[in-house]
Structure formats: structure tokens, C-alpha cells
Design a protein around this motif. Structure first.
Motif, short mmCIF file in Angstrom:
data_model
loop_
_atom_site.label_atom_id
_atom_site.label_comp_id
_atom_site.label_asym_id
_atom_site.label_seq_id
_atom_site.Cartn_x
_atom_site.Cartn_y
_atom_site.Cartn_z
N GLY A 97 0.81 -1.23 0.00
CA GLY A 97 0.00 0.00 0.00
C GLY A 97 0.83 1.26 0.00
O GLY A 97 0.50 2.22 0.67
N GLU A 98 1.90 1.26 -0.76
CA GLU A 98 2.78 2.43 -0.71
C GLU A 98 3.30 2.77 -2.11
O GLU A 98 3.08 2.04 -3.06
CB GLU A 98 3.96 2.14 0.22
N SER A 99 3.98 3.88 -2.18
CA SER A 99 4.60 4.29 -3.44
C SER A 99 6.05 3.84 -3.41
O SER A 99 6.79 4.17 -2.49
CB SER A 99 4.50 5.81 -3.55
N ILE A 100 6.44 3.04 -4.39
CA ILE A 100 7.83 2.58 -4.44
C ILE A 100 8.49 3.07 -5.72
O ILE A 100 7.81 3.46 -6.67
CB ILE A 100 7.94 1.03 -4.38
N THR A 101 9.80 3.09 -5.72
CA THR A 101 10.53 3.46 -6.93
C THR A 101 11.28 2.23 -7.42
O THR A 101 11.99 1.59 -6.64
CB THR A 101 11.51 4.61 -6.63
N VAL A 102 11.05 1.87 -8.68
CA VAL A 102 11.75 0.70 -9.20
C VAL A 102 12.76 1.14 -10.25
O VAL A 102 12.51 2.07 -11.02
CB VAL A 102 10.78 -0.35 -9.80
N LYS A 103 13.91 0.46 -10.26
CA LYS A 103 14.96 0.76 -11.22
C LYS A 103 14.59 0.15 -12.57
O LYS A 103 14.05 -0.96 -12.64
CB LYS A 103 16.28 0.15 -10.74
N ALA A 104 14.85 0.87 -13.64
CA ALA A 104 14.55 0.34 -14.98
C ALA A 104 15.63 -0.64 -15.40
O ALA A 104 16.81 -0.38 -15.25
CB ALA A 104 14.48 1.50 -15.97
N THR A 105 15.18 -1.78 -15.91
CA THR A 105 16.09 -2.76 -16.52
C THR A 105 15.62 -2.90 -17.96
O THR A 105 14.43 -3.09 -18.19
CB THR A 105 15.94 -4.13 -15.82
N LEU A 106 16.55 -2.82 -18.91
CA LEU A 106 16.14 -2.79 -20.31
C LEU A 106 15.29 -4.00 -20.68
O LEU A 106 14.30 -3.89 -21.40
CB LEU A 106 17.38 -2.72 -21.20
N GLY A 107 15.65 -5.17 -20.16
CA GLY A 107 15.00 -6.40 -20.61
C GLY A 107 13.70 -6.72 -19.91
O GLY A 107 13.06 -7.72 -20.25
N GLN A 108 13.30 -5.94 -18.93
CA GLN A 108 12.10 -6.32 -18.18
C GLN A 108 11.12 -5.17 -18.02
O GLN A 108 11.50 -4.06 -17.70
CB GLN A 108 12.49 -6.81 -16.78
N ILE A 109 9.86 -5.49 -18.20
CA ILE A 109 8.80 -4.55 -17.84
C ILE A 109 8.45 -4.84 -16.39
O ILE A 109 8.22 -6.01 -16.03
CB ILE A 109 7.58 -4.70 -18.78
N PRO A 110 8.43 -3.85 -15.51
CA PRO A 110 8.11 -4.11 -14.11
C PRO A 110 6.70 -4.70 -13.94
O PRO A 110 5.72 -4.14 -14.43
CB PRO A 110 8.21 -2.73 -13.45
N LEU A 111 6.65 -5.85 -13.28
CA LEU A 111 5.39 -6.54 -13.01
C LEU A 111 5.38 -6.92 -11.54
O LEU A 111 6.40 -7.36 -11.01
CB LEU A 111 5.29 -7.83 -13.85
N PHE A 112 4.24 -6.75 -10.90
CA PHE A 112 4.13 -7.04 -9.48
C PHE A 112 2.91 -7.90 -9.23
O PHE A 112 1.88 -7.72 -9.90
CB PHE A 112 4.07 -5.74 -8.68
#
Lengths: 725, 725
Positions: B616-631
Motif C-alpha cells: 500500500g505504498e509508493s515505491i521506486t523501481v529501477k529500470a532494466t532494459l529487458g524487463q517490464i516491471p510486473l508485481f
């Protein structure tokens, strides 16, 4: 059968096919399914009208009668296209019309547009609104178009007319050749050639007027004269305008005026922004007692310095206004900024407004208004489904609101024999006799110049007002443009920028303001011509005889992101225009080191030096920071206030310039500059005649005409600008 | 009187004033001048309808009947706001309505919008058009809005509804406090708070539906179920789509397919652009014999490789078409690109189209169409004043054209028990059961994601198709987004770019396509839920329980050029969304090194690693070229095709992932993937149950349910993604 016989047979057969085909098409065109022919009746020489259904709120309720005599002077004319091809039809909610269009016709007009001159191959939804976003959404979307063939069409409707200018093809019309897009390359067109202008509007009534003309200019003149002729503003209106900060008090204004004096800048009108009122947005229209404890004294004090006062207002009434309870019975269902919206189509509402303004402002000497927010976005103004006590449709009231207010205030002051010069943010059909100049929140310099050109085509005046600049260069370039426009105004109340705020160009700014003021005799005469003959003082180049419009189609390369239909883009000359009969104005824009100027046929001379620059050709002029490029026609006579004269004197000495080598004459107009007495003959026309002495030297003479009522200028200093060059 | 008595008296007096004031306002609100109360009747549990006048062309003619039973399952509900405050009125040409709105309500929906989520304080003119320019002009401007309070309103009209969402104030409504702009600073608002949604449309009839819901998602479900439920596309439709150059021949396509094989890329659908036809723009719909000498053989050849054929077309008929003479009696007055415009509201016209397409395409095995140009600009499509043989208003025909074509083709194929998956460039009310995905010429990556989120609110499917990229980084970023959308399509026919055109990211492009294909069991089940319960497979975050929308107002500084009314700008989270019940997708855009993700309440885990990321919070994720962030949500169960399995196998082995620590169960859906037999029970639902053994270790079990008809997957490999993390 030998070759030649075969060929002859082919020719005859083709000829037969051609005749058959033409006849058939013509028959088709006059019998399009579901449409009826319009019935035209002549209303004045070269002016015809067709009525469809019954018009509701007629824009012509808010114009003065046609100048019938001046129209008669333009002469008789025949209906300019095939009347059989003018068609209309009606649905329960909409009226549609169709008028013929030939392949080579260019179409101009449609009101205050900031882009392009030729309107062909576009669809415009003519809605009073802020400019931007949709083609036709603008401050003055006048449904009047002019053909390069020499005729004009006015669609008289209080609704938002949607007009297809040579785009959209009926299946039973004359269709161009089909091209397969897959193999046709550039021959395939996303907008195929169409043989018609089609338009429609919601509602149950529409009128269509056709105006003839031997030239495009004559069409515009007929339209303007039909709308009551052009306006002749008071002389002070053509001076320098400056608007002060909304929170200014009387003392702040005195200080501002002192600063103008200290910096040696002319000042003719002070504009007060919303804060002169006790409440604003919505408006009380009552003076704020803390900032203006004695408004009468304030207006007097400025008047003694020759400075007029212009008051900002919007039409939405605050509950705290002293006119609130009187106007309340006559307001619409919706508020704007929580203020009530008077139904000014009702005489009772008009009386409340005029009674209040007379007592609170006009009796004190206030000269006019800045009528703001009569154009606003949908998020601000009343919705299309609002209702008004008169029963008029909310869309119609909104479309005409700016026009109505201009008319009310101007005609009210006319009864007092007082000319006014106002600002307004929306206008419409029949605006040529309105003493108001349109302005915008949009702020792009080059499109401002295009708007200045386009405004001349549909009876509008426009000011490219200055609000701020990012550099000294932009500052002087914007001043140069606004000084060659219907209203020379600095509207920098918010940014607080003064004419002298960029010291490196202060002298150049002063010079161009002074030049404009010195040109008053020439400019005022140009406005007189607008008033009497309908010929606009500032004109798009397409109104100039001998101007070969330099229109190019470019692009057309398919791009799957920016141009997926491989559409061509039209490049036009929309950044130069005429002021008065002889001066061509070609503003320079920030960053330009030089610019191209298209000269109409005939010899042209540099305004500043008198040097010959070209004849019917495209020239490139070098940019000089201190000068806006101006060019004068061969034989051009320019009466100016002589250098060093008091710029506000009633009878200044004149410098009359002559350009080129041709003998010529010029009719100089003058009157009292403030009243409507000119309408009863209280004016003077003096002829300035340039001839050649024996030996060939040019000489100038001033000749009184029969229209001489003692409105004089002082001694004339003749200047032969091109002599020996 | 002592202090305390005074204070009590004050309190009582204030209370009295408050009661008086409230009663008075309520009385006012229900008696607004010139408006009548709407009469509501219940049509299904939680669904009410009010009729005003008589509707002309009803959009619901082109939807399937409501899924009444599924709506009943959602349960009864009470009318969600004060019915007495729902008002309407009519003018000769327009119908207006007014519905109450509370201060804290946020409003979502209104169709395929590319900007923002909360629609409050805006006016939308809901016109089927290309996107851009005017608020509400878009490919699918659905007049359905949803309140954060938990209800939805559908304005059922075939006209362009103009809707004022909490903007515009009636003078007899509850008005907020007045603020003087001159002295009020930031308190003055250009858009004062309004207590209503007001809307209007031209015409003589309108229907209004209200949908209740305990949550925003339930409102959307009711709406979708009312429109026939969500669509279940064929499985192949969820594979990889590729469109070839318009001038491609059969041989070119074979070569293209060979290139896909050589480069080891999956390929499920080949789309042919206009040039498959003998004439296009307007269209012949007949195969071009030079490029496709034997279309039957061509479709067969592709079919043998498991590849479907999709045909581009627009609805405008070329004279050379074999259906031209049959359709001609049923076309409208105007052409589009010189092609005739069939009136597909007429059964006779429908028959011509379907008969032709059946024989020429569908009998050969063509799988569906790309229905282009049903949205077009005014300069291309028929004018508002056009006429159609059915007598329907041209505006109404234009607003519904895309919807009608989708419906016709889909229902035609339904009779043959063939599911289809089409592309379409316009849609409207009642689209949730349409097997078509919308696309656009507009091409901005981030707004494409916003459109994906917004499309879920009004029953639409949207593809952020890839046409080209300026860099390898953009290429992979766009692929990542499109692989997590309703249609995974490369539409680079013009640019000629292939999935492997940027070698530095070819592997990453392949990986994300394969990942999407492996997720088919999960995604197909999500579509099944759409079909049966109306819950969209891709969802805006506001549909997620526990999502605290992070909306900020910024700006508000007056600027005389860019913001003369000192308006505030709303910043919202519109760049992340849900796929299926458990996966949150947060695409990375070119140039981003990291991004913010707002996690709804509950524990969330990284899809790739199973690591806990937040609650339930705001997080910052690092970009990796090969992956779309999925949670993935705690307890999320994700059934995927096991690594190394044949991606097109009917019974592949599964990898079932479990995230977090919570025991859970998941209902896995399967059927034949192509027919409508599932409507008669021919499907399987398998329960995947995750429980804890003694000792606490997680274990997974597959349980057949009563809905088991033999549609199996292979062996399951359970993966405990978060175990020990």
C-alpha cells in the motif's frame, strides 16, 4: 478505314461523349436528390438573398442599416455563379446548403483566423470561442467567405455554422478521377477535389447572401457597406494605449503617467483592468472606493493630460453590484464564474446596463470598455443547454454576445454624439461598423500578423497587442507590428513590462510609436475610406490588385507517425499586409536576419529611403533592428505630421511624402475626431495633387474640395522621396 | 448573559440556520426552473432507466441482450443518489439533463481517453473522431461515467453528447462562496465547484441509465453485463500479430513468415493492408489477382502454419467492387474518398456486405478484419448534413458506424460458431461484448498506456500497437507495453521495421513476446471472467480495491502567456494498470532510469524474483532494459505455459507460480479456444488450490470442478516464488 478516318471517328465519338457527359452532369447537379433550389431575390445592386425556414436570433438586429447609396455607387452586377446549382435541404434539427465551386477558385475569409489565407480543402466549425484546437473555433468566426473569382457568400445564422470548403463529394456530383492508393503514389488524395461549398447549422432557419464584385476588394466593400460601412474611430483611439495592473489605484496610475512623461513616451489611453471595481470575476461595475475614492476627479485628471480612460469588464454580474437586483429578472439559467448572465437580447436588460454605465462611468467621461470573456471556453461560459428569459437558444445567445454588447454600447454613445473605441474578445457577422478591436489570449507573433490580414476579409479589426517579450529583440519586433495595426496597445499589466523596460531598444520603441502617431493623417483617412466605401484600412494582400499569391503545396510524404495520409501542406504569404492605399507592411519576427516580401505588380519604393525596391516580384530584405520594413507604391502620397510637431495638435504642420515617379493625387480627410457630426457633412476633404512642372520636376499642391468644412492641417512640407534615386 | 449562554445561543442559532439552509437548498435543487424530474424505472437489479422523448438510432440495437442472471448475482441495490435531483428539459433541437454531484466525488470513464483518469471539471464533446484537439473527440467517446462513490451513468444517445462534469453552475443551484479575483489570490477559481453533472445532445430523444455498485469495479461489471458481458476472444487472437506492407504479394508474405521462423519469433496472425484488394481507398473488397492469384491457397498455406489472416478494409465502396451494384441502392448522399457509404442500418445493405465477405473471404478461412476509417476527420468523412436512405441522421450514423460494423461481422460469424478478433478504429456504447480492439494514428507511448487504463472503464479493448521507434530502447519499451495489452501487434508495415530490426534488443523483444504467450492460461482466464462477470482483463488502478489514487493539484501560477487564468493542473497515476486478478503492470518509457509505482493495500511481490516490494505504498523501481516491471499480489496464483513447451500446444505443461505467503485458490478456465460452444457449457474450470502442509510448507493441488468438460492442460510444475524470501 484508314488511320485518319479512324482518328476522326474517334474524335467525333469523344466529342459526343463529352457533350453527353457535360449535359448529363449539369442535369445531375441541378437535381441532387433530397435538395431544393434556393430562391434568390436581389436586395441591393450586387447583393442577393435566399431565405430558408425562419431565422431565430438575427445577427442583423445588431448592425446598422446598409449604406445603400455607397453600394449603388459600386454599380449593378449579375449573379456571380449558376443560381440553379444553389441548393438546400432541411432535417428536423438542421439546415444544409450547397453552392457551386470551380476548380481554380480560392476561398478566403471565415473570420478571425490565425493560420493561412486560402480556406479551401478544410472544414470549419464556426464557433465563438478562444482560438485553438478546432478549425473555426475563434473569437470572431464570421460565416462569410470570398472567392478569388470575385464574389462573397454570407451564411446568416446565429448558430455554429459548419462549413466544408471544397471538401466532401456528393455521390451525384461531378467526381474527380479515382486513383488506387496502393499503386497511385502521390496521385491519390486524402481530400479529393470537390465542386461545392457545403454548410449546415442546427436550427430551423438560415439566410444566405451573395455579394458580387469585380475584384475581391469590391466583394469585401459590398459586404462591409451592407453591414453599415466601416467604422471611423475617434482620433484618440489611434494613439498609444497602455493598460495598468489590476490592483492599481488612482495614485498608481498618476505615477505611471508621470513615468511615461519622464521617459518621453506618448500616451493616449489608460486601460484599467478588473480591479477598478469593488468586485470582479463576476463584476460589480462599481468603482472600488479604496483604489478609486473619487472616480470623477480621476477621469478629469487624465482628461486634462489628453488621456482617455478605458474600463475592463466582463458581462457576468456579481451579487454585490449596484445593478444586480435590477438585472436579476433578466438573467439566464446558468452563472459564469458565479455571476449572473444578463439576457441582453431583452430591451429591459439593455436598459439596466446602459443606465448603470451611463451614471457610473460615461457621465464621468469614461471613453469605452474592454469587453472581456465574451468568447470563453466551454468550461467557463454557460452550457449549450442553458436557458434565457427571452427564450432564445443558449448557443445563439453565446454566438452573438460580443456583437450585441458592442452594438449596445456604441449605439448608446452615438445618441450622445460620442464616438468610442473599445476592445472586445468576440465578434461576428456585421461587425465592420463596430468601433471595437478584437484581442486574444493566444500570443504568437507571426499568427498575430496572419490574423491582422484575415480580419480585413470579414469586417473585423484586430490588435496584435503586446503582453511581454523574452528578449529586447522580440520587444521591438512586437512593437513594430502593433504600431502598424488598428490599435497600438501595450497590455503588459501582469508582466509589468514598460515600453522602456528593454533599454537597448527603448529609442527604437519610441521611434516606431512616434512614426505611427505621425502617420495619423494617412491612417485616419484610411479609416474614413473604410467608413464611406467599405475598403479596410489594413488589408490582406489578396485584396490588392496585381498581387500574385505565392501559394505552394509541399510535403505529401507518407509518414506513419506525423502524416499517415501523405497530405500536402499549403504554404502561403500571410505575414505581410497593406496599410491604407499605398503602404505595404512586412514585419520582421524575432530571430530573422532577413525576410521575403512579395510585391504586387507596379513599382515599389522603400518607405524610409525612397529607393526603388522591385516590381511585381519577390524580394529579400535585410532585417534592421530599428525598422519595420515598409514599402510604398509608385505614386504613393503619404501625409504625415511634420517632425517635431506636437503629435496631439489639432492643426499640425504636415510632411507630405511622395514616392516613385508617377504623378498622383490623394484625398486627405479630416474632421473633429470625436463626434458623429461627420455623418452630417462636418468634415473636410483636401486634395493633395502631385504634378510635374515644365522641365519635369515634381510639384505638390493642396486643393480644397467641395467637401471642405474647415477641418485643417497646418503648412505642408512636400518631400520627393524618390527624386534622383 | 454569560459567555457560555451566548455561545449556546449562537450554536442553536447556527444549527437553525443550517437546517433552514439545507431544507431550502434541497427544495431549490428539486425545483430548478424550466426542468422536470426524471422518471426512473428499474430494469434489472441495480440498473435503472429514464426515458426522455423518443430515441432515434438506438446503440443498443447493436449489442447483445444483457446478461441478466449475472447481474442478478451481483445483487439488489438502492438508487445511488437522490432521484429527485435528476432533472431534464427539452428545446426544439436539444435535450438537457442534470444529475447531482457531491464535492468529493471523482468521475471516471467517458470512453477511450488518452489523458488523465478523473474527468471532473472538464467539458467533453463526445464525438467519434481521431483523437486530439477537443476534449471528448476520440475513437470511442462512450457517454458512460462512473463515480468514485460507486455508481455509473450511461447517457444513451446516438448524438454527440456534450457533458459538463462538475463544471458550470446554475444560478438556482448550491453555489460556492464568491471570491474577488483582484484580491482573492489563489482562492479564486476559474472553474468554481459545481454540484452537478449536466449534459445535452441535439435531437428529440435520450435515455439515461444508472448502474449501482458497491465498488467502482462492480459498477463497471454491471455496465458490461448490461451490454452483453465482456468478450472472450479466440485464443489465437491473444498471440502475436504482424501486419505486412500494403503492396505485399502472397510470395512476399511467405518470405516474411520464413523470416519470422528464421529469427525464431512466434507468429499467430498476419494482417494484410489495403493492397490485398484490386482497388483500395475506396475499397473493392475483391482480391488483387496480381498480388494474390489464389487467395484460397494463400489462406490455407498460412493456416497450415497455424497463422490466421486478417484483412484491412474501410467501409467506402469503390465502383470497381463486385458488390458495388448491389450496395448502390443503399448508400448515403456523400462519398468518402469518392467511395459510396453504405447505410448499414438497413438490413438489405448488411446482407450485401455479409454475402460478399462470406464468399470472398470468410469461406476461404479469413479470420477477421481491421475496420479502418470509421472514425475519420470531418475533412474525410461524410458531413453532418449528409442523408441516408434509412432516413437516419448523418451524425447518428457516423457516431455508430464502427459499432454497427463490429456487431454485423461478429454476429454473422457467431451463426457459424466461429469466434473472431478484429481491429476497429471506432466504437461506442455497448462495446464490451465486441470482439474488436481499437487502435489509433496518434502515437505517444505514455498516453497509449493511459488509454489502456481508461478503456477498461467503459467496455473497450485497446492496443498500444507498435509502428516504429526512434531507438532500440523505444523499440523494446513499446514491445513490453503491447505484450501486456489486449492485442500484441506489430503494425510496422510502412516503416518495414521487424521485431529483430534493432539487434541489440532482439533477444529482449523475443523474451517479452514469449512471456506473453506463456501467460496465455492466465490471460485467457481473465477474458473468461470478463465474459462471465464483466470484470475487465486489463484494468485502470481505480478499479482495484485498496488503491489510493495519488492525485495532486499543481501549478496555479498566473502567467499571461501560458496560464492567464491561473488554472491548477491535475497530476494523476495513469501509467500503471492491472492485468488479470493479480498482476500490476508498470511500463517503463524511453529515457526513464527508474519509475514510481503506487501499490494498492496488501503485500506485493516482484513477478520475476518473488521478492517482497511493498504494501500500500509508493515505491521506486529501477529500470532494466529487458524487463517490464510486473508485481503480483500476495496469494497471487499465475498459471503459465511451462518453459520450453510448444507455445501453441493445446495441452501444454503448466508452470503455476504462487507469490507471497497467503494460501489461495484460483479458477483456471479453458475451452476449445475458437468456437462459441462454451456458451453451452463446453468448457472446463479447474481449481488450483494452494494450502499449507503440516509444518507450514506450501503445497499446490489441481481440483476438477463441476464445470469440467475435458479441456485440459498438461502436468503442473508448482513454483513458490516467494518461499524463503
Amino acid at each position: 478505314m484508314n488511320q485518319s478516318m479512324l482518328s476522326n471517328t474517334k474524335t467525333i465519338f469523344c466529342l459526343f461523349l463529352f457533350i453527353y457527359h457535360s449535359t448529363y452532369l449539369s442535369a445531375q447537379n441541378t437535381k441532387l436528390s433530397g435538395m431544393d433550389q434556393m430562391k434568390w431575390k436581389k436586395v441591393l445592386p450586387g447583393v442577393w438573398k435566399a431565405e430558408i425556414g425562419e431565422l431565430q436570433l438575427d445577427p442583423f438586429n445588431y448592425t446598422n442599416p446598409p449604406k445603400a447609396k455607397a453600394i449603388q455607387n459600386l454599380g449593378e452586377a449579375s449573379f456571380p455563379f449558376d443560381a440553379q446549382k444553389t441548393l438546400h435541404h432541411q432535417t428536423p434539427t438542421r439546415i444544409g446548403i450547397r453552392l457551386p465551386l470551380e476548380e481554380e477558385e480560392k476561398i478566403y475569409g471565415l473570420g478571425l483566423e490565425f493560420e493561412g489565407i486560402n480556406r479551401r480543402k478544410q472544414v470549419y466549425t464556426l464557433k465563438v470561442d478562444h482560438y485553438g484546437g478546432v478549425k473555426g473555433y475563434t473569437h470572431a468566426p464570421v460565416p462569410f467567405y470570398i472567392s478569388s473569382k470575385g464574389y462573397g457568400v454570407l451564411i446568416n445564422s446565429p448558430q455554429r455554422v459548419k462549413i466544408h470548403v471544397g471538401v466532401s463529394n456528393r455521390k451525384d456530383s461531378q467526381l474527380p478521377e479515382l486513383v488506387d492508393r496502393t499503386t497511385g503514389g502521390n496521385k491519390w488524395a486524402a481530400r479529393p477535389l470537390s465542386d461545392a461549398v457545403e454548410a449546415s447549422a442546427i436550427g430551423t432557419g438560415m439566410e444566405v447572401y451573395v455579394f458580387a464584385g469585380n475584384t475581391v476588394l469590391e466583394v469585401v466593400q459590398r459586404y462591409n457597406l451592407f453591414c453599415g460601412g466601416g467604422v471611423l474611430p475617434p482620433k484618440w483611439g489611434l494613439g498609444f494605449w497602455h493598460r495598468v495592473h489590476t490592483q492599481s489605484s488612482d495614485q498608481d496610475v498618476y505615477k505611471e503617467i508621470a513615468d511615461f512623461e519622464k521617459n518621453d513616451f506618448p500616451l493616449d489611453v489608460i486601460g484599467l483592468e478588473p480591479g477598478w471595481q469593488s468586485f470582479a470575476y463576476p463584476c460589480s461595475y462599481d468603482w472600488d472606493e479604496s483604489r478609486f475614492p473619487d472616480p470623477g476627479k480621476f477621469v478629469d485628471a487624465l482628461s486634462q493630460k489628453g488621456i482617455k480612460v478605458n474600463l475592463w469588464e466582463n458581462p457576468y454580474v456579481a451579487p454585490s453590484s449596484s445593478m444586480y437586483s435590477s438585472i436579476k429578472p433578466y438573467t439566464g439559467s446558468h452563472t459564469v464564474w458565479l455571476g449572473e448572465v444578463p439576457d441582453y437580447t431583452l430591451e429591459a436588460a439593455q436598459k439596466v446596463l446602459l443606465g448603470h454605465h451611463q451614471k457610473k462611468h460615461l457621465d464621468l467621461g469614461v471613453s469605452g470598455y474592454k469587453l472581456d470573456e465574451v468568447d470563453g471556453y466551454d468550461v467557463w461560459l454557460w452550457p449549450d443547454h442553458a436557458s434565457f428569459p427571452s427564450g432564445h437558444d443558449a448557443v445563439e445567445v453565446r454566438q452573438l454576445y460580443g456583437l450585441i454588447l458592442q452594438h449596445l454600447l456604441q449605439e448608446h454613445l452615438r445618441k450622445q454624439n460620442r464616438r468610442t473605441y473599445n476592445l472586445v474578445r468576440s465578434s461576428y457577422i456585421g461587425a465592420s461598423d463596430k468601433s471595437a478591436v478584437i484581442y486574444s489570449d493566444y500570443y504568437q507573433h507571426k499568427p498575430y500578423v496572419t490574423a491582422l490580414a484575415n480580419s480585413s476579409l470579414t469586417g473585423l479589426l484586430w490588435t496584435p497587442e503586446i503582453r511581454s517579450a523574452k528578449s529586447a529583440e522580440e520587444w521591438i519586433r512586437r512593437f513594430q507590428t502593433v504600431c502598424f495595426s488598428p490599435m497600438m496597445m501595450l497590455n503588459a499589466w501582469y508582466s509589468g513590462t514598460k515600453p522602456w523596460s528593454f533599454p537597448e531598444v527603448t529609442d527604437q520603441v519610441r521611434e516606431v510609436i512616434v512614426l505611427r502617431k505621425r502617420l495619423l493623417p494617412y491612417l485616419y483617412t484610411a479609416f474614413h475610406n473604410y467608413q464611406s466605401s467599405g475598403s479596410p484600412p489594413f488589408r490582406a494582400m489578396v485584396l490588392e490588385q496585381g498581387f500574385a499569391e505565392d501559394e505552394k503545396l509541399v510535403g505529401g510524404q507518407l509518414d506513419d507517425i506525423t502524416n499517415p495520409y501523405a497530405e500536402l501542406q499549403r504554404l502561403e504569404v500571410s505575414d505581410q499586409y497593406m496599410m491604407g492605399p499605398s503602404i505595404l507592411v512586412a514585419p520582421i519576427f524575432t530571430g530573422e536576419k532577413s525576410r521575403k516580401v512579395i510585391l504586387p505588380k507596379g513599382k515599389w519604393y522603400d518607405f524610409y529611403t525612397g529607393q526603388f525596391v522591385g516590381d511585381g516580384e519577390s524580394i529579400t530584405v535585410k532585417a534592421t533592428l530599428g525598422q519595420i520594413p515598409l514599402f510604398v507604391k509608385d505614386g504613393g502620397i503619404i501625409p504625415m505630421i511634420a517632425e517635431g510637431e506636437d503629435l496631439n495638435s489639432d492643426t499640425p504642420k504636415l510632411e507630405v511624402r511622395h514616392y516613385g515617379t508617377t504623378t498622383a493625387s490623394y484625398l486627405l480627410y479630416n474632421d473633429d475626431g470625436v463626434s458623429y457630426d461627420f455623418e452630417n457633412g462636418a468634415y473636410s476633404i483636401t486634395e493633395l495633387v502631385v504634378s510635374r512642372r515644365k522641365g519635369g520636376k515634381l510639384q505638390g499642391k493642396r486643393k480644397l474640395t467641395t467637401a471642405y468644412q474647415g477641418f485643417d492641417y497646418g503648412k505642408i512640407d512636400w518631400k520627393w522621396m524618390s527624386a534622383g534615386k
